[in-house]
Scaffold this motif. Structure first.
Motif, PDB file in Angstrom:
ATOM      1  N   UNK A 137     -42.404  29.512  -4.524  1.00 48.99           N
ATOM      2  CA  UNK A 137     -41.692  29.047  -5.725  1.00 48.99           C
ATOM      3  C   UNK A 137     -40.380  29.819  -5.889  1.00 48.99           C
ATOM      4  N   UNK A 138     -40.412  31.110  -5.572  1.00 55.50           N
ATOM      5  CA  UNK A 138     -39.200  31.925  -5.725  1.00 55.50           C
ATOM      6  C   UNK A 138     -38.106  31.457  -4.772  1.00 55.50           C
ATOM      7  N   UNK A 139     -38.503  31.132  -3.536  1.00 58.86           N
ATOM      8  CA  UNK A 139     -37.507  30.652  -2.557  1.00 58.86           C
ATOM      9  C   UNK A 139     -36.951  29.295  -2.965  1.00 58.86           C
ATOM     10  N   UNK A 140     -37.827  28.428  -3.492  1.00 61.25           N
ATOM     11  CA  UNK A 140     -37.380  27.116  -3.948  1.00 61.25           C
ATOM     12  C   UNK A 140     -36.343  27.290  -5.060  1.00 61.25           C
ATOM     13  N   UNK A 141     -36.658  28.190  -5.971  1.00 60.51           N
ATOM     14  CA  UNK A 141     -35.739  28.446  -7.083  1.00 60.51           C
ATOM     15  C   UNK A 141     -34.409  29.005  -6.552  1.00 60.51           C
ATOM     16  N   UNK A 142     -34.513  29.909  -5.574  1.00 63.27           N
ATOM     17  CA  UNK A 142     -33.315  30.532  -4.991  1.00 63.27           C
ATOM     18  C   UNK A 142     -32.409  29.493  -4.315  1.00 63.27           C
ATOM     19  N   UNK A 143     -33.030  28.478  -3.694  1.00 68.81           N
ATOM     20  CA  UNK A 143     -32.250  27.438  -3.022  1.00 68.81           C
ATOM     21  C   UNK A 143     -31.507  26.566  -4.028  1.00 68.81           C
ATOM     22  N   UNK A 144     -32.004  26.525  -5.263  1.00 70.96           N
ATOM     23  CA  UNK A 144     -31.319  25.773  -6.309  1.00 70.96           C
ATOM     24  C   UNK A 144     -31.321  24.263  -6.087  1.00 70.96           C
ATOM     25  N   UNK A 145     -32.370  23.759  -5.427  1.00 73.58           N
ATOM     26  CA  UNK A 145     -32.430  22.320  -5.131  1.00 73.58           C
ATOM     27  C   UNK A 145     -32.877  21.504  -6.328  1.00 73.58           C
ATOM     28  N   UNK A 146     -33.659  22.129  -7.204  1.00 70.59           N
ATOM     29  CA  UNK A 146     -34.249  21.410  -8.340  1.00 70.59           C
ATOM     30  C   UNK A 146     -34.164  22.275  -9.586  1.00 70.59           C
ATOM     31  N   UNK A 147     -33.948  21.633 -10.723  1.00 69.55           N
ATOM     32  CA  UNK A 147     -34.052  22.370 -11.981  1.00 69.55           C
ATOM     33  C   UNK A 147     -35.543  22.558 -12.273  1.00 69.55           C
ATOM     34  N   UNK A 148     -35.847  23.367 -13.262  1.00 65.34           N
ATOM     35  CA  UNK A 148     -37.247  23.602 -13.587  1.00 65.34           C
ATOM     36  C   UNK A 148     -37.967  22.316 -14.043  1.00 65.34           C
ATOM     37  N   UNK A 149     -37.352  21.479 -14.908  1.00 58.73           N
ATOM     38  CA  UNK A 149     -38.015  20.208 -15.247  1.00 58.73           C
ATOM     39  C   UNK A 149     -38.169  19.276 -14.033  1.00 58.73           C
ATOM     40  N   UNK A 150     -37.194  19.306 -13.106  1.00 58.16           N
ATOM     41  CA  UNK A 150     -37.308  18.463 -11.900  1.00 58.16           C
ATOM     42  C   UNK A 150     -38.452  18.958 -11.007  1.00 58.16           C
ATOM     43  N   UNK A 151     -38.599  20.301 -10.916  1.00 55.58           N
ATOM     44  CA  UNK A 151     -39.710  20.867 -10.131  1.00 55.58           C
ATOM     45  C   UNK A 151     -41.053  20.458 -10.745  1.00 55.58           C
ATOM     46  N   UNK A 152     -41.102  20.443 -12.073  1.00 59.32           N
ATOM     47  CA  UNK A 152     -42.334  20.042 -12.750  1.00 59.32           C
ATOM     48  C   UNK A 152     -42.627  18.557 -12.494  1.00 59.32           C
ATOM     49  N   UNK A 153     -41.589  17.736 -12.561  1.00 57.40           N
ATOM     50  CA  UNK A 153     -41.732  16.297 -12.316  1.00 57.40           C
ATOM     51  C   UNK A 153     -42.197  16.040 -10.879  1.00 57.40           C
ATOM     52  N   UNK A 154     -41.668  16.821  -9.936  1.00 58.25           N
ATOM     53  CA  UNK A 154     -42.087  16.695  -8.533  1.00 58.25           C
ATOM     54  C   UNK A 154     -43.596  16.903  -8.412  1.00 58.25           C
ATOM     55  N   UNK A 155     -44.113  17.924  -9.092  1.00 64.51           N
ATOM     56  CA  UNK A 155     -45.546  18.208  -9.049  1.00 64.51           C
ATOM     57  C   UNK A 155     -46.366  17.084  -9.669  1.00 64.51           C
ATOM     58  N   UNK A 156     -45.902  16.591 -10.812  1.00 64.45           N
ATOM     59  CA  UNK A 156     -46.608  15.474 -11.474  1.00 64.45           C
ATOM     60  C   UNK A 156     -46.661  14.262 -10.557  1.00 64.45           C
ATOM     61  N   UNK A 157     -45.508  13.945  -9.951  1.00 66.45           N
ATOM     62  CA  UNK A 157     -45.445  12.772  -9.061  1.00 66.45           C
ATOM     63  C   UNK A 157     -46.361  12.962  -7.853  1.00 66.45           C
ATOM     64  N   UNK A 158     -46.331  14.164  -7.261  1.00 68.04           N
ATOM     65  CA  UNK A 158     -47.140  14.425  -6.066  1.00 68.04           C
ATOM     66  C   UNK A 158     -48.629  14.200  -6.368  1.00 68.04           C
ATOM     67  N   UNK A 159     -49.105  14.705  -7.511  1.00 62.77           N
ATOM     68  CA  UNK A 159     -50.535  14.558  -7.823  1.00 62.77           C
ATOM     69  C   UNK A 159     -50.872  13.134  -8.260  1.00 62.77           C
ATOM     70  N   UNK A 160     -49.925  12.457  -8.921  1.00 60.40           N
ATOM     71  CA  UNK A 160     -50.162  11.048  -9.294  1.00 60.40           C
ATOM     72  C   UNK A 160     -50.235  10.186  -8.027  1.00 60.40           C
ATOM     73  N   UNK A 161     -49.334  10.445  -7.090  1.00 59.37           N
ATOM     74  CA  UNK A 161     -49.349   9.708  -5.821  1.00 59.37           C
ATOM     75  C   UNK A 161     -50.669   9.973  -5.099  1.00 59.37           C
ATOM     76  N   UNK A 162     -51.092  11.237  -5.095  1.00 60.89           N
ATOM     77  CA  UNK A 162     -52.345  11.572  -4.422  1.00 60.89           C
ATOM     78  C   UNK A 162     -53.528  10.826  -5.032  1.00 60.89           C
ATOM     79  N   UNK A 163     -53.606  10.787  -6.356  1.00 54.98           N
ATOM     80  CA  UNK A 163     -54.736  10.117  -7.017  1.00 54.98           C
ATOM     81  C   UNK A 163     -54.756   8.631  -6.659  1.00 54.98           C
ATOM     82  N   UNK A 164     -53.594   7.999  -6.692  1.00 56.49           N
ATOM     83  CA  UNK A 164     -53.538   6.562  -6.381  1.00 56.49           C
ATOM     84  C   UNK A 164     -53.828   6.301  -4.901  1.00 56.49           C
ATOM     85  N   UNK A 165     -53.305   7.165  -4.022  1.00 55.94           N
ATOM     86  CA  UNK A 165     -53.552   6.971  -2.583  1.00 55.94           C
ATOM     87  C   UNK A 165     -55.018   7.185  -2.246  1.00 55.94           C
TER      88      UNK A 165
END
Ligand code: TMP
Ligand code: ASP
Length: 251
Positions: A137-165
């Motif tokens: 998580x620290x490296x992801x933050x350091x890369x600055x690819x996602x804001x904190x809400x975007x990182x949270x949304x990524x996690x929500x989407x990943x688990x929602x996709x997993x449940x549906x798949x």
């Protein structure tokens, strides 16, 4: 095949080519028969793979969209083409694991086949030259690819996709061991599912088979030289077609 509205080649990856279209917000994706593994150190051409992965991805994207997961998908066009919304891909490989396999078992003392409950989310930095390193998580933050809400949304989407798949593949008598997805930002900044979902990017085990090698219906057959790769992909397509309606044609 050449699509009437096809523009210049924008990007060529290991398994797909992306072309501009006559619509600025839409691109056409051609699924190739090329197969690679171990960061392209192992290569082959598998006749029919492009068509099967295109078709499987289309069916899966349509199911996910119907269940509220935002995707880039718009429709299929010809046997191995789909038209999708143009997105800016986030250079993070998002892996969700339900059962231990692959790199997890090579890197940690966890036995293949161990159920992971809750599922494990692993993020990798998408860069072939660097070998797609595992992110903290620290490296992801350091890369600055996602804001904190975007990182949270990524996690929500990943688990929602997993449940549906998991639910979709269970209907097809397939066990979703793990998978990798890529997400992208649309022009209006919405984070959506992009790339593909196919036996190239998922581990799928046949629930009707107990033998540890025979049950494998995904790219591990190619990675491990098990043979029957095209047949396995064909079986996945047949089963997914059995539980999903025909994909829509792009107009
Ligand atoms: P792994 O066990 O090798 O880390 O793979 C986890 C999942 O991600 C597995 O379903 C295969 C998929 N994957 C890709 O789609 N592309 C890749 O480059 C890698 C390494 C894995
Ligand atoms: N797609 C990756 C590659 O070519 C790795 C893999 O799927 O095993 O190199």
């Amino acid at each position: 095949m050449t699509l009437p509205f096809l523009g210049p080649l924008l990007h060529e990856g290991k398994a797909k080519r992306v072309y501009a279209t006559d619509h600025p917000d839409r691109v056409a994706v051609e699924f190739k028969d090329d197969a690679t593994a171990f960061n392209a150190q192992k290569r082959a051409s598998l006749a029919g793979k492009g068509e099967m992965n295109c078709r499987i991805s289309a069916l899966v994207f349509e199911r996910l969209a119907a269940r509220g997961v935002p995707t880039h998908y718009l429709g299929v066009e010809g046997p191995n083409w789909m038209v999708v919304r143009a997105v800016r891909i986030v250079p993070v490989e998002v892996v969700v694991r339900n059962i231990a396999a692959g790199s997890l078992c090579r890197q940690l003392p966890i036995e293949v086949g161990t159920r992971l409950d809750p599922p494990l989310l692993d993020l990798y930095y998408k860069d072939d030259a660097l070998g797609d390193p595992l992110l903290t998580e620290a490296r992801l933050e350091r890369l600055g690819l996602l804001t904190s809400p975007q990182r949270q949304r990524l996690g929500e989407l990943a688990f929602a996709i997993n449940a549906e798949l998991c639910a979709l593949f269970a209907e097809a008598d397939l066990e979703l061991v793990d998978f990798k997805v890529e997400l992208g930002f649309t022009g209006v900044g919405e984070l959506v599912l992009a790339d593909e979902i196919s036996p190239d990017t998922c581990r799928l085990w046949d629930r009707r088979v107990s033998d540890a090698s025979d049950r494998i219906l995904d790219k591990d057959r190619f990675r491990q030289d098990l043979g029957g790769v095209v047949e396995a992909y064909g079986e996945v397509l047949k089963r997914v077609q059995g539980v999903c309606p025909e994909p829509r044609v792009y107009r």
